[in-house]
Design a protein around this motif. Structure first.
Motif, PDB file in Angstrom:
ATOM      1  N   PRO A   3       0.820  -1.215   0.000  1.00  0.00           N
ATOM      2  CA  PRO A   3       0.000   0.000   0.000  1.00  0.00           C
ATOM      3  C   PRO A   3       0.853   1.264   0.000  1.00  0.00           C
ATOM      4  O   PRO A   3       1.825   1.372   0.751  1.00  0.00           O
ATOM      5  CB  PRO A   3      -0.783  -0.114   1.318  1.00  0.00           C
ATOM      6  CG  PRO A   3       0.165  -0.831   2.234  1.00  0.00           C
ATOM      7  CD  PRO A   3       0.996  -1.752   1.372  1.00  0.00           C
ATOM      8  N   SER A   4       0.494   2.212  -0.851  1.00  0.00           N
ATOM      9  CA  SER A   4       1.234   3.473  -0.947  1.00  0.00           C
ATOM     10  C   SER A   4       0.256   4.628  -1.113  1.00  0.00           C
ATOM     11  O   SER A   4      -0.831   4.454  -1.661  1.00  0.00           O
ATOM     12  CB  SER A   4       2.197   3.441  -2.142  1.00  0.00           C
ATOM     13  OG  SER A   4       3.083   2.350  -2.060  1.00  0.00           O
ATOM     14  N   GLU A  32       2.451   6.316   7.965  1.00  0.00           N
ATOM     15  CA  GLU A  32       3.454   5.415   8.536  1.00  0.00           C
ATOM     16  C   GLU A  32       2.845   4.571   9.644  1.00  0.00           C
ATOM     17  O   GLU A  32       3.053   3.357   9.706  1.00  0.00           O
ATOM     18  CB  GLU A  32       4.649   6.219   9.056  1.00  0.00           C
ATOM     19  CG  GLU A  32       5.763   5.366   9.614  1.00  0.00           C
ATOM     20  CD  GLU A  32       7.011   6.172   9.912  1.00  0.00           C
ATOM     21  OE1 GLU A  32       7.968   6.087   9.115  1.00  0.00           O
ATOM     22  OE2 GLU A  32       7.026   6.888  10.931  1.00  0.00           O
ATOM     23  N   SER A  33       2.065   5.187  10.521  1.00  0.00           N
ATOM     24  CA  SER A  33       1.427   4.462  11.617  1.00  0.00           C
ATOM     25  C   SER A  33       0.423   3.426  11.096  1.00  0.00           C
ATOM     26  O   SER A  33       0.237   2.367  11.700  1.00  0.00           O
ATOM     27  CB  SER A  33       0.717   5.431  12.560  1.00  0.00           C
ATOM     28  OG  SER A  33       1.641   6.316  13.168  1.00  0.00           O
ATOM     29  N   ALA A  34      -0.234   3.739   9.972  1.00  0.00           N
ATOM     30  CA  ALA A  34      -1.251   2.843   9.422  1.00  0.00           C
ATOM     31  C   ALA A  34      -0.660   1.660   8.661  1.00  0.00           C
ATOM     32  O   ALA A  34      -1.394   0.735   8.302  1.00  0.00           O
ATOM     33  CB  ALA A  34      -2.188   3.617   8.505  1.00  0.00           C
ATOM     34  N   PHE A  39       5.134   6.879   0.779  1.00  0.00           N
ATOM     35  CA  PHE A  39       4.395   8.143   0.775  1.00  0.00           C
ATOM     36  C   PHE A  39       5.088   9.046  -0.232  1.00  0.00           C
ATOM     37  O   PHE A  39       6.252   9.415  -0.057  1.00  0.00           O
ATOM     38  CB  PHE A  39       4.399   8.788   2.166  1.00  0.00           C
ATOM     39  CG  PHE A  39       3.480   9.977   2.271  1.00  0.00           C
ATOM     40  CD1 PHE A  39       2.156   9.823   2.642  1.00  0.00           C
ATOM     41  CD2 PHE A  39       3.939  11.259   1.999  1.00  0.00           C
ATOM     42  CE1 PHE A  39       1.297  10.901   2.741  1.00  0.00           C
ATOM     43  CE2 PHE A  39       3.091  12.356   2.096  1.00  0.00           C
ATOM     44  CZ  PHE A  39       1.775  12.173   2.476  1.00  0.00           C
ATOM     45  N   TRP A  40       4.358   9.386  -1.295  1.00  0.00           N
ATOM     46  CA  TRP A  40       4.925  10.200  -2.366  1.00  0.00           C
ATOM     47  C   TRP A  40       4.252  11.563  -2.417  1.00  0.00           C
ATOM     48  O   TRP A  40       3.099  11.724  -2.002  1.00  0.00           O
ATOM     49  CB  TRP A  40       4.744   9.504  -3.711  1.00  0.00           C
ATOM     50  CG  TRP A  40       5.686   8.363  -3.949  1.00  0.00           C
ATOM     51  CD1 TRP A  40       6.527   7.774  -3.042  1.00  0.00           C
ATOM     52  CD2 TRP A  40       5.879   7.668  -5.185  1.00  0.00           C
ATOM     53  NE1 TRP A  40       7.227   6.765  -3.635  1.00  0.00           N
ATOM     54  CE2 TRP A  40       6.852   6.674  -4.946  1.00  0.00           C
ATOM     55  CE3 TRP A  40       5.327   7.795  -6.450  1.00  0.00           C
ATOM     56  CZ2 TRP A  40       7.283   5.804  -5.953  1.00  0.00           C
ATOM     57  CZ3 TRP A  40       5.750   6.932  -7.458  1.00  0.00           C
ATOM     58  CH2 TRP A  40       6.719   5.951  -7.206  1.00  0.00           C
ATOM     59  N   VAL A  41       4.977  12.545  -2.940  1.00  0.00           N
ATOM     60  CA  VAL A  41       4.450  13.901  -3.121  1.00  0.00           C
ATOM     61  C   VAL A  41       4.655  14.313  -4.576  1.00  0.00           C
ATOM     62  O   VAL A  41       5.384  13.658  -5.325  1.00  0.00           O
ATOM     63  CB  VAL A  41       5.129  14.902  -2.164  1.00  0.00           C
ATOM     64  CG1 VAL A  41       4.905  14.485  -0.717  1.00  0.00           C
ATOM     65  CG2 VAL A  41       6.624  15.024  -2.449  1.00  0.00           C
ATOM     66  N   SER A  67      10.093   7.746  10.335  1.00  0.00           N
ATOM     67  CA  SER A  67      11.286   6.936  10.577  1.00  0.00           C
ATOM     68  C   SER A  67      11.389   5.690   9.703  1.00  0.00           C
ATOM     69  O   SER A  67      12.485   5.151   9.532  1.00  0.00           O
ATOM     70  CB  SER A  67      11.323   6.492  12.042  1.00  0.00           C
ATOM     71  OG  SER A  67      10.176   5.713  12.364  1.00  0.00           O
ATOM     72  N   ARG A  68      10.269   5.218   9.157  1.00  0.00           N
ATOM     73  CA  ARG A  68      10.298   3.953   8.424  1.00  0.00           C
ATOM     74  C   ARG A  68       9.807   4.056   6.986  1.00  0.00           C
ATOM     75  O   ARG A  68      10.401   3.500   6.076  1.00  0.00           O
ATOM     76  CB  ARG A  68       9.418   2.916   9.161  1.00  0.00           C
ATOM     77  CG  ARG A  68       9.247   1.598   8.417  1.00  0.00           C
ATOM     78  CD  ARG A  68       8.056   0.799   8.931  1.00  0.00           C
ATOM     79  NE  ARG A  68       6.789   1.518   8.841  1.00  0.00           N
ATOM     80  CZ  ARG A  68       6.077   1.639   7.727  1.00  0.00           C
ATOM     81  NH1 ARG A  68       6.512   1.133   6.590  1.00  0.00           N
ATOM     82  NH2 ARG A  68       4.919   2.300   7.727  1.00  0.00           N
ATOM     83  N   ILE A  69       8.717   4.761   6.781  1.00  0.00           N
ATOM     84  CA  ILE A  69       8.031   4.763   5.499  1.00  0.00           C
ATOM     85  C   ILE A  69       8.942   5.288   4.388  1.00  0.00           C
ATOM     86  O   ILE A  69       9.723   6.224   4.598  1.00  0.00           O
ATOM     87  CB  ILE A  69       6.735   5.603   5.599  1.00  0.00           C
ATOM     88  CG1 ILE A  69       5.810   5.324   4.418  1.00  0.00           C
ATOM     89  CG2 ILE A  69       7.039   7.087   5.742  1.00  0.00           C
ATOM     90  CD1 ILE A  69       4.398   5.872   4.623  1.00  0.00           C
ATOM     91  N   ARG A  70       8.871   4.651   3.207  1.00  0.00           N
ATOM     92  CA  ARG A  70       9.642   5.128   2.070  1.00  0.00           C
ATOM     93  C   ARG A  70       9.024   6.426   1.551  1.00  0.00           C
ATOM     94  O   ARG A  70       7.793   6.595   1.569  1.00  0.00           O
ATOM     95  CB  ARG A  70       9.674   4.091   0.945  1.00  0.00           C
ATOM     96  CG  ARG A  70      10.389   2.794   1.312  1.00  0.00           C
ATOM     97  CD  ARG A  70      10.640   1.952   0.080  1.00  0.00           C
ATOM     98  NE  ARG A  70      11.579   2.615  -0.829  1.00  0.00           N
ATOM     99  CZ  ARG A  70      12.904   2.506  -0.760  1.00  0.00           C
ATOM    100  NH1 ARG A  70      13.460   1.751   0.173  1.00  0.00           N
ATOM    101  NH2 ARG A  70      13.679   3.147  -1.627  1.00  0.00           N
ATOM    102  N   LEU A  71       9.871   7.313   1.060  1.00  0.00           N
ATOM    103  CA  LEU A  71       9.432   8.629   0.602  1.00  0.00           C
ATOM    104  C   LEU A  71       9.864   8.828  -0.845  1.00  0.00           C
ATOM    105  O   LEU A  71      10.976   8.469  -1.221  1.00  0.00           O
ATOM    106  CB  LEU A  71      10.045   9.725   1.483  1.00  0.00           C
ATOM    107  CG  LEU A  71       9.805   9.578   2.991  1.00  0.00           C
ATOM    108  CD1 LEU A  71      10.584  10.631   3.751  1.00  0.00           C
ATOM    109  CD2 LEU A  71       8.324   9.661   3.309  1.00  0.00           C
ATOM    110  N   GLY A  72       8.967   9.415  -1.648  1.00  0.00           N
ATOM    111  CA  GLY A  72       9.323   9.606  -3.043  1.00  0.00           C
ATOM    112  C   GLY A  72       8.481  10.643  -3.732  1.00  0.00           C
ATOM    113  O   GLY A  72       7.671  11.341  -3.121  1.00  0.00           O
ATOM    114  N   SER A  73       8.671  10.725  -5.039  1.00  0.00           N
ATOM    115  CA  SER A  73       8.023  11.763  -5.842  1.00  0.00           C
ATOM    116  C   SER A  73       7.111  11.121  -6.863  1.00  0.00           C
ATOM    117  O   SER A  73       7.469  10.142  -7.502  1.00  0.00           O
ATOM    118  CB  SER A  73       9.076  12.608  -6.561  1.00  0.00           C
ATOM    119  OG  SER A  73       9.927  11.781  -7.346  1.00  0.00           O
ATOM    120  N   GLY A  74       5.942  11.695  -7.000  1.00  0.00           N
ATOM    121  CA  GLY A  74       5.005  11.196  -7.995  1.00  0.00           C
ATOM    122  C   GLY A  74       4.452  12.315  -8.867  1.00  0.00           C
ATOM    123  O   GLY A  74       3.261  12.529  -8.842  1.00  0.00           O
TER     124      GLY A  74
END
Length: 323
Positions: A3-4, A32-34, A39-41, A67-74
């Motif tokens: 899920p993203s 992240e908690s869910a 998570f992309w922006v 602290s954990r969730i991957r971050l990226g660009s969309g």
């Protein structure tokens, strides 16, 4: 199913535009908690309804609060940038947040001609897009004549946001592809995806990978979920008449507005195609799309004016996708 979430920093009627950036950070913390994996922006320029024009800056702020969730660009729109600069920005993010950074890239130009002039790019061919992606990848992988700094920060996975020829570009470069929007309903989509898989040229052991971008929203009933979807659909319908993609408005304000016949048709069409409903309805719609596409991941793009309802929808969607 991974899920993203993709959050576009949507502005809201009656609130400062800057508040949308804080809302994006808060949504990432909750994601992240869910249990979301990514998570992309997004990147948009001079659009009243979207506050984020610089994914790298926003991702730096989000990384500091998670602290954990991957971050990226969309995604980062390559026509607006030089490949070296993009590589430097995302190498910096990878150094700050090791093992957590993705880079999705797209080919979209500015929304209007004045924006394109301001950004210094009036056209972007498929060939130039492919060359720019290859340039970014060379800098990220240390294969370019110049070394993008900081060095030795680990891998930054690349994704191609694609419609039409973008799938061919992704296959030729051996990269994952992100597809969404009207193309998901095209009769020829399965054949296009088969072509992507068949033409895929592996790069460093890569294999075909498909991510579908959808706009799911979940509420207790289908009708309630469609009301949540209305602000985004209304903004899009209005933009076709006014040329301005504006802030999200409360449902009551939208319902109190007199709609033109063309706006009514656009809203009706939007509500008919959105992935909004109860948890069971959304699960069924997503399963149908995954079966049709063979996708490995859902990138959820849903948004609405009511932030509490959006938070609840995000939590319910995580449960649907994680199983």
């Amino acid at each position: 199913m991974r899920p993203s979430l993709l959050d576009r920093s949507r502005t809201r009627h009656g609130q400062p535009e800057s508040a949308a950036l804080g809302h994006s950070v808060e949504r990432a913390i909750a994601a992240e908690s869910a249990g979301y994996e990514r998570f992309w922006v997004a990147e948009h320029h001079t659009v009243p309804g979207i506050a984020s024009g610089s994914p790298a800056v926003l991702l730096a702020a989000i990384g500091a609060r998670t602290s954990r969730i991957r971050l990226g660009s969309g995604g980062v729109m390559l026509p607006n940038h030089r490949p070296l600069v993009v590589a430097e920005q995302f190498r910096m993010l990878a150094a700050l947040y090791p093992g957590r950074i993705d880079l999705g890239v797209g080919r979209s130009l500015g929304f209007t001609e004045p924006v394109r002039y301001a950004l210094g790019r009036l056209e972007a061919s498929p060939d130039s897009f492919a060359q720019e992606i290859a340039g970014v990848r060379d800098h990220l992988e240390g294969a370019a004549p110049l070394t993008a700094r900081p060095d030795a920060v680990g891998d930054v996975p690349l994704f191609v946001l694609a419609t039409g020829s973008g799938m061919d570009t992704a296959a030729d470069l051996g990269l994952p592809v992100v597809i969404g929007g009207p193309i998901l309903d095209f009769p020829e989509l399965p054949a296009r995806l088969d072509s992507y898989r068949g033409a895929f040229r592996s790069h460093r052991g890569s294999a075909p990978e498909i991510v579908v971008s959808l706009d799911p929203l979940i509420a207790d009933t289908d009708d309630e979920a469609l009301e949540l979807a209305l602000p985004e659909i209304w903004a899009m319908a209005r933009s076709r008449s006014t040329g301005v993609f504006d802030s999200l408005e409360p449902v009551a304000r939208i319902r109190a507005t007199t709609w033109s016949s063309s706006e009514s048709r656009r809203v009706e069409k939007g509500l008919a195609t959105t992935v909004a409903g109860s948890a069971s309805t959304v699960r069924r719609r997503i399963e149908q799309i995954l079966e049709r596409t063979g996708a490995q991941e859902v990138l959820a793009t849903g948004s609405t004016y009511d932030r509490d309802a959006l938070s609840a929808s995000d939590r319910d969607l995580a449960r649907v996708l994680i199983g």
